[in-house]
Design an enzyme around this catalytic site. Structure first.
Site, mmCIF file in Angstrom:
data_model
loop_
_atom_site.group_PDB
_atom_site.id
_atom_site.type_symbol
_atom_site.label_atom_id
_atom_site.label_comp_id
_atom_site.label_asym_id
_atom_site.label_seq_id
_atom_site.Cartn_x
_atom_site.Cartn_y
_atom_site.Cartn_z
ATOM 1 N N SER A 125 0.918 -1.199 -0.078
ATOM 2 C CA SER A 125 -0.002 0.034 0.136
ATOM 3 C C SER A 125 0.885 1.317 0.002
ATOM 4 O O SER A 125 2.081 1.211 0.546
ATOM 5 C CB SER A 125 -0.715 -0.002 1.189
ATOM 6 O OG SER A 125 -1.578 1.262 1.532
ATOM 7 N N TYR A 149 -2.176 0.465 9.983
ATOM 8 C CA TYR A 149 -2.366 -0.218 8.940
ATOM 9 C C TYR A 149 -1.006 0.136 7.919
ATOM 10 O O TYR A 149 -0.647 -1.079 7.386
ATOM 11 C CB TYR A 149 -3.480 0.214 8.092
ATOM 12 C CG TYR A 149 -3.537 -0.210 6.634
ATOM 13 C CD1 TYR A 149 -3.662 -1.674 6.238
ATOM 14 C CD2 TYR A 149 -3.259 0.674 5.531
ATOM 15 C CE1 TYR A 149 -3.827 -2.038 5.123
ATOM 16 C CE2 TYR A 149 -3.368 0.193 4.155
ATOM 17 C CZ TYR A 149 -3.670 -1.138 4.200
ATOM 18 O OH TYR A 149 -3.656 -1.488 2.700
ATOM 19 N N LYS A 153 1.747 -3.245 6.876
ATOM 20 C CA LYS A 153 2.190 -3.308 5.483
ATOM 21 C C LYS A 153 3.818 -3.152 5.141
ATOM 22 O O LYS A 153 4.625 -3.895 4.616
ATOM 23 C CB LYS A 153 1.457 -2.424 4.457
ATOM 24 C CG LYS A 153 -0.007 -2.634 4.155
ATOM 25 C CD LYS A 153 -0.036 -3.960 3.533
ATOM 26 C CE LYS A 153 -1.265 -4.376 3.287
ATOM 27 N NZ LYS A 153 -1.710 -5.650 2.639
#
Length: 341
Positions: A125, A149, A153
């Site tokens: 991402s 988040y 990643k």
């Protein structure tokens, strides 16, 4: 496809293949001659979206189930989507994000290496960059995530790097910008419960199936005060995964690549396009900015073009919204489990 190899039904494990991007990629894999095998716990994915290969209903934390799938299907490569993927939600439940996105991925990598499977395409991402220092954002941009988040990643990307050094794992980390749109054939689309993405929320609000759309922040340093994002059609994303897999299977070097268009649209521009295409008004209300939301995120995706020969062909805003509009308009409202009511 510039890096094509003879796939001859090469069996590929697609984790999270019942989800939005995973299901679109499974379709493109099958059409490219691969044999996709979907592994999904259906916590957010949908059984109806798995139509191009078998579905194994299992959790990535279940090492025995993973080992069995790799062995029984003769898996030769993995395309890894399975993860929790909502920035806002990650602030409320970082434990869940680290458990699902990091620990489960490390488990998958262990099982792969034990089984002699050393090729993986990883769904990463643009959240790994954090607040951009330059626009468009190149892959060399510092990685300073501003959300749990994004941190998860980045943690997986770093693991891939070191696993490659130590164990010969070969990988691509594909850093998406904003996935959007629906299958051009109308067979697949975006269904999240709850739905948090701008384009489907705007369409559902226009159809009267959702509350008025909340615009998070109207005071950004952008031309119209709303946040600017780089939207990429989900079918173009799916093709990038297939090209990436072919590239690795043909001996390509491991790399992290941005997937985007290099063109940004503001929230207001997206809403105007939804109204133009749908012929309906999108009811809105204005709210404050959300934590971790940068003013603009736009990709420098030249490296994916150079390495994979990838050129997004459906990612103009009109095509993205037209395919999404047709998907939602042609379906009855979805129930809480994602099935049509």
């Amino acid at each position: 496809m510039s890096h094509s190899v003879r796939s001859s039904k090469v069996p590929v494990l697609v984790t999270g293949g019942a989800g939005y991007i995973g299901s679109h990629t499974t379709k493109v894999l099958a059409h490219a001659g691969f044999q996709p095998v979907v592994l999904d716990d259906l916590s957010t994915g949908h059984r109806w979206a798995v139509r191009w290969g078998p579905l194994i209903e299992a959790d990535l934390g279940d090492r025995a189930a993973l080992s069995t799938v790799l062995k029984d299907y003769g898996i030769q490569a993995v395309v890894h989507f399975a993860a929790r993927a909502c920035v806002g939600d990650s602030f409320r439940d970082p434990r869940g994000y680290y458990r699902n996105n990091v620990l489960a991925t490390l488990n998958l990598l262990d099982v792969m290496l034990d089984a002699g499977v050393n090729v993986i395409v990883f769904s990463s991402s643009c959240a790994v960059y954090g607040l951009p220092e330059v626009i468009p954002i190149p892959e060399s941009h510092p990685q300073r995530p501003v959300s749990p988040y994004g941190e998860t990643k980045l943690a997986v990307e770093r693991a891939l790097h070191w696993y490659s050094q130590a164990y010969g794992l070969r990988w691509l980390a594909l850093r998406y910008f904003n996935a959007a749109g629906a299958d051009p054939d109308g067979e697949l689309g975006e269904v999240h419960v709850p739905e948090t993405h701008l384009i489907p929320r705007a369409i559902l609000a226009a159809l009267g199936r959702a509350a008025p759309l909340e615009i998070y922040g109207t005071d950004y340093p952008t031309p119209d005060g709303t946040a600017v994002r780089d939207y990429i059609h989900v079918a173009d994303l799916a093709e990038a995964h297939v090209l990436g897999l072919q590239y690795l299977l043909a001996g390509g070097e491991s790399a992290a690549l941005n997937l985007g268009t290099g063109r940004g649209y503001s929230v207001r521009e997206v809403l105007a396009a939804v109204e133009r295409i749908s012929g309906r008004c999108v009811p809105v209300r204005q709210g404050p900015r959300r934590p971790g939301d940068p003013p603009a995120l736009i990709a420098d995706a030249r490296r994916a073009r150079e390495l994979l020969g990838w050129r997004p062909s459906r990612s103009d805003l009109t095509t993205i919204i037209e395919t999404a509009w047709l998907w939602y308009r042609s379906r009855q409202p979805f129930g809480v489990d994602g099935n049509q009511e």
